[in-house]
Design an enzyme around this catalytic site. Structure first.
Site, PDB file in Angstrom:
ATOM      1  N   ASN A 132       7.977  -5.442  -0.490  1.00  7.07           N
ATOM      2  CA  ASN A 132       7.847  -4.238   0.328  1.00  7.07           C
ATOM      3  C   ASN A 132       6.377  -4.155   0.710  1.00  7.07           C
ATOM      4  OD1 ASN A 132       7.690  -1.781   1.567  1.00  7.07           O
ATOM      5  ND2 ASN A 132       8.948  -0.694   0.057  1.00  7.07           N
ATOM      6  N   ARG A 165      12.442   5.169  12.683  1.00  6.73           N
ATOM      7  CA  ARG A 165      11.290   6.046  12.485  1.00  6.73           C
ATOM      8  C   ARG A 165      10.334   5.936  13.687  1.00  6.73           C
ATOM      9  NH1 ARG A 165       8.911   5.286   6.673  1.00  6.73           N
ATOM     10  NH2 ARG A 165       7.765   7.150   7.394  1.00  6.73           N
ATOM     11  N   PRO A 191       0.787  -1.220   0.000  1.00  5.24           N
ATOM     12  CA  PRO A 191       0.000   0.000   0.000  1.00  5.24           C
ATOM     13  C   PRO A 191       0.825   1.279   0.000  1.00  5.24           C
ATOM     14  CG  PRO A 191      -0.113  -1.091   2.136  1.00  5.24           C
ATOM     15  CD  PRO A 191       0.538  -2.047   1.186  1.00  5.24           C
ATOM     16  N   ASN A 192       0.368   2.214  -0.796  1.00  7.90           N
ATOM     17  CA  ASN A 192       0.908   3.583  -0.878  1.00  7.90           C
ATOM     18  C   ASN A 192       2.253   3.674  -1.579  1.00  7.90           C
ATOM     19  OD1 ASN A 192      -1.303   4.843   0.580  1.00  7.90           O
ATOM     20  ND2 ASN A 192      -0.531   3.740   2.349  1.00  7.90           N
ATOM     21  N   ARG A 219       6.560   1.695  13.624  1.00  6.31           N
ATOM     22  CA  ARG A 219       7.238   1.119  12.449  1.00  6.31           C
ATOM     23  C   ARG A 219       8.403   0.209  12.832  1.00  6.31           C
ATOM     24  NH1 ARG A 219       5.127   4.025   8.069  1.00  6.31           N
ATOM     25  NH2 ARG A 219       4.658   6.127   8.723  1.00  6.31           N
ATOM     26  N   ALA A 272       2.874  -0.429   5.046  1.00  4.03           N
ATOM     27  CA  ALA A 272       2.439  -0.423   6.447  1.00  4.03           C
ATOM     28  C   ALA A 272       1.920  -1.791   6.916  1.00  4.03           C
ATOM     29  CB  ALA A 272       1.370   0.645   6.659  1.00  4.03           C
ATOM     30  N   TYR A 308      10.733   9.567   1.466  1.00  5.73           N
ATOM     31  CA  TYR A 308      10.848   8.616   0.356  1.00  5.73           C
ATOM     32  C   TYR A 308      11.498   9.210  -0.898  1.00  5.73           C
ATOM     33  CZ  TYR A 308       7.669   6.047   3.363  1.00  5.73           C
ATOM     34  OH  TYR A 308       7.113   5.405   4.440  1.00  5.73           O
ATOM     35  N   SER A 329      12.869   3.126   3.375  1.00  2.49           N
ATOM     36  CA  SER A 329      13.377   3.834   4.552  1.00  2.49           C
ATOM     37  C   SER A 329      13.855   2.820   5.588  1.00  2.49           C
ATOM     38  CB  SER A 329      12.258   4.693   5.143  1.00  2.49           C
ATOM     39  OG  SER A 329      11.195   3.873   5.608  1.00  2.49           O
ATOM     40  N   ARG A 336       4.190  11.293  -1.959  1.00  3.32           N
ATOM     41  CA  ARG A 336       4.000  11.160  -0.507  1.00  3.32           C
ATOM     42  C   ARG A 336       5.320  11.435   0.225  1.00  3.32           C
ATOM     43  NH1 ARG A 336       4.441   4.707   1.051  1.00  3.32           N
ATOM     44  NH2 ARG A 336       3.927   5.483   3.122  1.00  3.32           N
ATOM     45  N   GLU A 375      12.215  -9.311   2.719  1.00  5.22           N
ATOM     46  CA  GLU A 375      11.525  -8.077   3.130  1.00  5.22           C
ATOM     47  C   GLU A 375      12.406  -6.885   2.766  1.00  5.22           C
ATOM     48  OE1 GLU A 375      11.358  -7.660   7.411  1.00  5.22           O
ATOM     49  OE2 GLU A 375      10.059  -5.887   7.293  1.00  5.22           O
ATOM     50  N   HIS A 394      12.527  -2.391   2.441  1.00  6.48           N
ATOM     51  CA  HIS A 394      11.922  -1.079   2.684  1.00  6.48           C
ATOM     52  C   HIS A 394      12.828  -0.004   2.118  1.00  6.48           C
ATOM     53  CE1 HIS A 394       8.962  -2.851   5.329  1.00  6.48           C
ATOM     54  NE2 HIS A 394       9.946  -3.549   5.869  1.00  6.48           N
TER      55      HIS A 394
HETATM   56  C1  DQA Z   1       7.972   1.406   3.823  1.00  9.68           C
HETATM   57  C2  DQA Z   1       7.985   1.693   5.330  1.00  9.68           C
HETATM   58  C3  DQA Z   1       6.605   1.484   5.921  1.00  9.68           C
HETATM   59  O1  DQA Z   1       6.635   1.768   7.322  1.00  9.68           O
HETATM   60  C4  DQA Z   1       5.603   2.410   5.282  1.00  9.68           C
HETATM   61  O2  DQA Z   1       4.315   2.166   5.780  1.00  9.68           O
HETATM   62  C5  DQA Z   1       5.626   2.325   3.791  1.00  9.68           C
HETATM   63  C6  DQA Z   1       6.910   2.237   3.109  1.00  9.68           C
HETATM   64  C7  DQA Z   1       9.328   1.714   3.171  1.00  9.68           C
HETATM   65  O3  DQA Z   1       9.543   1.259   2.053  1.00  9.68           O
HETATM   66  O4  DQA Z   1      10.141   2.437   3.748  1.00  9.68           O
HETATM   67  O5  DQA Z   1       4.603   2.434   3.132  1.00  9.68           O
HETATM   68  O6  DQA Z   1       7.697   0.032   3.624  1.00  9.68           O
END
Ligand code: DQA
Length: 145
Positions: A73, A106, A9-10, A110, A76, A22, A101, A17, A97, A99
């Protein structure tokens, strides 16, 4: 090697965003970056993104006998989706896994990854390069989960 890249998501909103977290590169830039790795590592990649937990779960199941490994990835969902944890445990191929960030530096919520223990490794904080390091990990030692 045939790798499934799965973005949650996102992640389709990167570039827009929270650019201070990011960066300004867009999801389409990420796809271009990943597609550029195909010839570098002589691999096949399928890149998918969904904002829906159930679709990510279906894609993990679908990937099981079609790919050699997954770079995930989970956005959240990383922090609370036991259903994704179960889906990763349900399949035999290795899941890395990743990410953009560094989630350990953070907000408190997270800092926990509930999917971590189901994955073969976790790579974070390197921006797009987190994905490349994930691919390198799969190439080196990903075959045996
Ligand atoms: C993320 C880190 C997550 O905490 C966040 O919700 C994301 C992006 C990252 O790629 O840093 O959507 O997965």
């Amino acid at each position: 090697m045939n790798i499934l890249i799965l973005n949650g998501p996102n992640l389709n909103m990167i570039g827009i965003r929270e650019p201070e977290v990011y960066g300004y590169k867009t999801y389409s830039d990420l796809e271009d970056y990943l597609n550029g790795l195909k010839s570098k590592y002589s691999i096949k990649l399928d890149i998918k993104q969904s904002n829906l937990e159930g679709i990510l779960i279906d894609l993990l199941h679908y990937g099981n006998d079609r790919f050699d490994g997954v770079i995930l990835n989970a956005g959240a969902f990383t922090h609370y989706s036991y259903a994704l944890y179960d889906a990763i445990k349900s399949i035999q191929i290795p899941v890395v896994e990743v990410h953009l960030s560094d989630i350990t530096k953070r907000e408190e919520f997270r800092k926990i990854s509930v999917i971590k223990d189901a994955c073969v490794t976790s790579i974070m904080g390197l921006g797009f390069q987190s994905y490349e390091e994930g691919i390198k990990f799969l190439l080196k030692e990903g075959i045996n989960k």
